[in-house]
Design a protein around this motif. Structure first.
Motif: not given
Length: 140
Positions: A1-5, A35, A38, A42, A138
């Protein structure tokens, strides 16, 4: 997963927003609206992932049963020994003079884990049980 928000806007009714804020507050100071959302996304993705019969998952089966039931303990052990590759741990707790709580940790495909859970929960003498599944996340 990209960490770019990425920022985006969500519109929702005030009462729903208040419930989201209450949920975030219950989960701790570090939980904010972003959060909390998110976490919900998830959770939904893990739930979807656990619907795929071939997906590798982890699961916990929690059961309550009367250990005096006719040879139930032996039958529970037999099923567990037949699946020692998938069953990675168990915890047995004596609740009272008649009832036991057993928690079984499993790892395998959704189909395998559900088959084992169904076999155990279907044994005569098991009073109640439930399977909870998850993934490492993952693949999300």
């Amino acid at each position: 997963m990209s960490s770019d928000l990425v920022r985006f806007t969500i519109a929702m009714p005030q009462d729903l927003l208040e419930k989201l804020d209450e949920r975030a507050a219950r989960r701790g100071i570090r939980k904010n609206r972003s959060e909390a959302i998110r976490d919900l996304v998830r959770d939904a993705l893990v739930e979807d992932s656990c619907a795929d019969p071939d997906q590798e998952i982890c699961g916990t089966l929690t059961m309550v049963y009367n250990h005096h039931a006719s040879d139930l303990t032996k039958r529970l052990d037999d099923v567990q020994h037949d699946h020692c590759d998938e069953i990675i741990s168990t915890m047995h707790i004596h609740l009272d003079a008649h009832n036991c709580l057993e928690i079984i940790a499993m790892r395998g495909s959704v189909a395998q884990v559900k088959e084992i859970a169904d076999a155990l929960l279907g044994l005569k003498g098991v009073k109640h049980g439930s399977l909870t599944t998850t993934t490492t996340g993952e693949a999300l």
